[in-house]
Design a protein around this motif. Structure first.
Motif, PDB file in Angstrom:
ATOM      1  N   MET A 143       0.990  -1.116   0.170  1.00  0.00           N
ATOM      2  CA  MET A 143       0.343  -0.083   0.283  1.00  0.00           C
ATOM      3  C   MET A 143       0.840   1.476   0.161  1.00  0.00           C
ATOM      4  O   MET A 143       1.607   1.881   0.669  1.00  0.00           O
ATOM      5  CB  MET A 143      -1.021   0.113   1.632  1.00  0.00           C
ATOM      6  CG  MET A 143      -1.286   0.997   1.920  1.00  0.00           C
ATOM      7  SD  MET A 143      -3.472   1.126   2.668  1.00  0.00           S
ATOM      8  CE  MET A 143      -4.723   0.856   2.044  1.00  0.00           C
ATOM      9  N   LYS A 144       0.603   2.595  -0.932  1.00  0.00           N
ATOM     10  CA  LYS A 144       1.488   3.284  -1.152  1.00  0.00           C
ATOM     11  C   LYS A 144       0.289   4.416  -0.534  1.00  0.00           C
ATOM     12  O   LYS A 144      -0.506   4.754  -1.386  1.00  0.00           O
ATOM     13  CB  LYS A 144       1.631   3.311  -2.500  1.00  0.00           C
ATOM     14  CG  LYS A 144       2.392   2.358  -2.530  1.00  0.00           C
ATOM     15  CD  LYS A 144       2.789   2.589  -4.075  1.00  0.00           C
ATOM     16  CE  LYS A 144       3.940   1.435  -4.780  1.00  0.00           C
ATOM     17  NZ  LYS A 144       3.105   0.249  -4.528  1.00  0.00           N
ATOM     18  N   LEU A 145       0.789   5.132   0.534  1.00  0.00           N
ATOM     19  CA  LEU A 145      -0.097   6.271   0.994  1.00  0.00           C
ATOM     20  C   LEU A 145       1.029   7.342   0.968  1.00  0.00           C
ATOM     21  O   LEU A 145       1.934   7.583   1.221  1.00  0.00           O
ATOM     22  CB  LEU A 145      -0.855   6.279   1.844  1.00  0.00           C
ATOM     23  CG  LEU A 145      -1.224   4.882   2.959  1.00  0.00           C
ATOM     24  CD1 LEU A 145      -1.371   4.925   4.328  1.00  0.00           C
ATOM     25  CD2 LEU A 145      -2.324   5.008   1.469  1.00  0.00           C
TER      26      LEU A 145
ATOM     27  N   GLU B 150       3.769   1.194  12.447  1.00  0.00           N
ATOM     28  CA  GLU B 150       4.103   0.328  13.822  1.00  0.00           C
ATOM     29  C   GLU B 150       3.130  -1.195  13.386  1.00  0.00           C
ATOM     30  O   GLU B 150       3.163  -1.880  13.560  1.00  0.00           O
ATOM     31  CB  GLU B 150       4.179   0.634  15.004  1.00  0.00           C
ATOM     32  CG  GLU B 150       4.952   0.930  15.430  1.00  0.00           C
ATOM     33  CD  GLU B 150       5.091   2.152  16.950  1.00  0.00           C
ATOM     34  OE1 GLU B 150       3.982   2.067  17.291  1.00  0.00           O
ATOM     35  OE2 GLU B 150       5.959   3.482  16.755  1.00  0.00           O
ATOM     36  N   SER B 151       1.981  -0.634  13.145  1.00  0.00           N
ATOM     37  CA  SER B 151       0.641  -1.575  12.834  1.00  0.00           C
ATOM     38  C   SER B 151       0.748  -2.373  12.027  1.00  0.00           C
ATOM     39  O   SER B 151       0.523  -3.723  12.329  1.00  0.00           O
ATOM     40  CB  SER B 151      -0.562  -0.709  13.246  1.00  0.00           C
ATOM     41  OG  SER B 151      -0.641  -0.176  14.411  1.00  0.00           O
ATOM     42  N   TYR B 152       1.041  -1.597  10.561  1.00  0.00           N
ATOM     43  CA  TYR B 152       0.882  -2.719   9.221  1.00  0.00           C
ATOM     44  C   TYR B 152       2.213  -2.411   8.434  1.00  0.00           C
ATOM     45  O   TYR B 152       1.991  -3.364   7.258  1.00  0.00           O
ATOM     46  CB  TYR B 152      -0.187  -1.614   8.297  1.00  0.00           C
ATOM     47  CG  TYR B 152      -1.157  -1.738   9.487  1.00  0.00           C
ATOM     48  CD1 TYR B 152      -1.751  -2.173   8.997  1.00  0.00           C
ATOM     49  CD2 TYR B 152      -1.554   0.065  10.020  1.00  0.00           C
ATOM     50  CE1 TYR B 152      -3.440  -1.833   9.192  1.00  0.00           C
ATOM     51  CE2 TYR B 152      -2.845   0.131  10.348  1.00  0.00           C
ATOM     52  CZ  TYR B 152      -3.861  -1.201  10.265  1.00  0.00           C
ATOM     53  OH  TYR B 152      -5.049  -0.730  11.004  1.00  0.00           O
TER      54      TYR B 152
ATOM     55  N   ARG C  95      -7.828   5.550  13.827  1.00  0.00           N
ATOM     56  CA  ARG C  95      -8.911   5.308  14.165  1.00  0.00           C
ATOM     57  C   ARG C  95      -9.673   5.891  12.648  1.00  0.00           C
ATOM     58  O   ARG C  95      -9.897   4.636  11.971  1.00  0.00           O
ATOM     59  CB  ARG C  95      -9.876   5.270  14.933  1.00  0.00           C
ATOM     60  CG  ARG C  95      -9.591   4.406  15.934  1.00  0.00           C
ATOM     61  CD  ARG C  95     -10.976   3.938  17.039  1.00  0.00           C
ATOM     62  NE  ARG C  95     -11.251   5.308  18.247  1.00  0.00           N
ATOM     63  CZ  ARG C  95     -10.563   5.176  19.103  1.00  0.00           C
ATOM     64  NH1 ARG C  95      -9.785   4.602  19.264  1.00  0.00           N
ATOM     65  NH2 ARG C  95     -10.746   6.238  19.348  1.00  0.00           N
ATOM     66  N   GLN C  96      -9.735   7.050  12.248  1.00  0.00           N
ATOM     67  CA  GLN C  96     -10.447   7.877  11.654  1.00  0.00           C
ATOM     68  C   GLN C  96      -9.443   7.245  10.103  1.00  0.00           C
ATOM     69  O   GLN C  96      -9.612   6.669   9.494  1.00  0.00           O
ATOM     70  CB  GLN C  96     -10.654   9.517  11.375  1.00  0.00           C
ATOM     71  CG  GLN C  96     -11.346   9.637  12.101  1.00  0.00           C
ATOM     72  CD  GLN C  96     -12.513  11.057  12.100  1.00  0.00           C
ATOM     73  OE1 GLN C  96     -11.466  11.968  11.208  1.00  0.00           O
ATOM     74  NE2 GLN C  96     -12.539  11.848  12.553  1.00  0.00           N
ATOM     75  N   ILE C  97      -8.184   7.468  10.723  1.00  0.00           N
ATOM     76  CA  ILE C  97      -7.182   6.805   8.960  1.00  0.00           C
ATOM     77  C   ILE C  97      -7.518   5.302   8.527  1.00  0.00           C
ATOM     78  O   ILE C  97      -7.702   4.936   7.168  1.00  0.00           O
ATOM     79  CB  ILE C  97      -5.578   7.443   9.238  1.00  0.00           C
ATOM     80  CG1 ILE C  97      -5.684   8.423   9.536  1.00  0.00           C
ATOM     81  CG2 ILE C  97      -5.262   6.386   7.894  1.00  0.00           C
ATOM     82  CD1 ILE C  97      -4.754   8.798  10.040  1.00  0.00           C
TER      83      ILE C  97
ATOM     84  N   LEU D  90      -8.726  -0.393   7.257  1.00  0.00           N
ATOM     85  CA  LEU D  90      -8.179  -1.295   7.461  1.00  0.00           C
ATOM     86  C   LEU D  90      -9.082  -1.584   8.754  1.00  0.00           C
ATOM     87  O   LEU D  90      -9.731  -1.994   8.949  1.00  0.00           O
ATOM     88  CB  LEU D  90      -6.602  -0.915   7.642  1.00  0.00           C
ATOM     89  CG  LEU D  90      -6.001   0.196   6.556  1.00  0.00           C
ATOM     90  CD1 LEU D  90      -4.541   1.189   7.451  1.00  0.00           C
ATOM     91  CD2 LEU D  90      -5.102  -1.213   6.169  1.00  0.00           C
ATOM     92  N   GLY D  91      -8.124  -2.335   9.965  1.00  0.00           N
ATOM     93  CA  GLY D  91      -8.384  -1.856  11.293  1.00  0.00           C
ATOM     94  C   GLY D  91      -8.362  -3.597  11.339  1.00  0.00           C
ATOM     95  O   GLY D  91      -7.701  -4.119  12.651  1.00  0.00           O
ATOM     96  N   GLU D  92      -8.687  -3.898  10.579  1.00  0.00           N
ATOM     97  CA  GLU D  92      -8.636  -6.287  10.696  1.00  0.00           C
ATOM     98  C   GLU D  92      -7.492  -6.749  10.372  1.00  0.00           C
ATOM     99  O   GLU D  92      -7.234  -7.700  10.442  1.00  0.00           O
ATOM    100  CB  GLU D  92     -10.148  -6.578   9.714  1.00  0.00           C
ATOM    101  CG  GLU D  92     -11.296  -5.867  10.141  1.00  0.00           C
ATOM    102  CD  GLU D  92     -11.717  -6.261  12.337  1.00  0.00           C
ATOM    103  OE1 GLU D  92     -10.963  -7.460  12.483  1.00  0.00           O
ATOM    104  OE2 GLU D  92     -11.967  -5.211  12.241  1.00  0.00           O
ATOM    105  N   LYS D  93      -6.706  -5.609   9.630  1.00  0.00           N
ATOM    106  CA  LYS D  93      -5.385  -6.242   8.779  1.00  0.00           C
ATOM    107  C   LYS D  93      -3.658  -5.732   9.465  1.00  0.00           C
ATOM    108  O   LYS D  93      -3.496  -5.748   9.230  1.00  0.00           O
ATOM    109  CB  LYS D  93      -5.946  -5.314   7.615  1.00  0.00           C
ATOM    110  CG  LYS D  93      -6.896  -6.048   6.778  1.00  0.00           C
ATOM    111  CD  LYS D  93      -6.876  -5.286   5.075  1.00  0.00           C
ATOM    112  CE  LYS D  93      -7.870  -5.241   4.300  1.00  0.00           C
ATOM    113  NZ  LYS D  93      -7.920  -4.450   3.065  1.00  0.00           N
TER     114      LYS D  93
END
Ligand code: ADP
Length: 198
Positions: A1-3, A22-24, A182-184, A190-193
């Motif tokens: 993913m490129k952001l 950190e998360s992804y 959370r909004q991002i 995302l979130g589950e990933k």
């Protein structure tokens, strides 16, 4: 993913990019951090950039475009990255589009952190007071005013640029840090990933 994380100085791009890293497992690419490292190391790029950065102006496009072009070729960027502080004007955005098209890829999303100018000065004063080893050379009222002016004149047009291309996602950057994260995650689906993203 490129952001891309887009927003004025003090909007929280660096904080949120670190959390996504950190998360992804996405790599945070901050041109500001890279340029500050170059200044500290006394490289040619650093010598060219130092005074420009201290007064709050933009470093020439060819320098930052070159830095990013080299950096995204590194193996750790294969799984994806978050651009923080780049692109900062339309010419840089066009250079990035070209770079990515040449590699047969494109951006997944541009996340805009929406904040009012009024809260930014307070945030940056807070950051200046907390920075280990003293405040950044450009975290003072005069340079900040210049950085905000440069943001509105040169960087803000990227909102329309990316909206037109259908990749812009807005979040409320005035909420607390966790809520912004959370909004991002929400706008990116995302979130589950966590930890599983490539
Ligand atoms: P902030 O977002 O708080 O303004 P950065 O750390 O992103 O700070 O950038 C600090 C300075 O580094 C900028 O004011 C500018 O001089 C230089 N800089 C960073 N990224 C770029 C860029 N993409 N193009 C030109 N100059 C840049």
């Amino acid at each position: 993913m490129k952001l891309i994380l887009l927003g004025p100085p003090g909007a929280g791009k660096g904080t949120q990019a670190q959390r996504l890293q950190e998360s992804y497992g996405l790599v945070q690419l901050s041109t500001g951090d890279m340029l500050r490292a170059a200044v500290k190391a006394g490289t040619e790029v650093g010598k060219k950039a130092e005074a420009i950065m201290a007064r709050g102006d933009l470093v020439p496009d060819e320098i930052v475009v070159g830095i990013i072009a080299d950096r995204i070729e590194q193996p750790d960027c294969k799984a994806g990255y978050i651009l923080d502080g780049f692109p900062r004007n339309v010419a840089q955005a066009e250079a990035l589009d070209k770079m990515l098209a040449g590699k047969g890829t494109k951006l997944d999303a541009v996340v805009q952190l929406e904040v009012n100018d009024e809260i930014l000065l307070g945030r940056i004063e807070g950051r200046a007071a907390q920075t280990e080893g003293g405040p950044r050379a450009d975290d003072n009222a005069e340079a900040l005013a210049k950085r905000l002016r440069v943001y509105h004149e040169q960087t803000a047009p990227l909102v329309a640029y990316y909206k037109q291309r259908g990749v812009l996602r807005g979040v409320d950057g005035m909420r607390d840090i966790d809520e912004v994260t959370r909004q991002i995650e929400g706008v990116l689906g995302l979130g589950e990933k966590k930890g599983k993203l490539a």
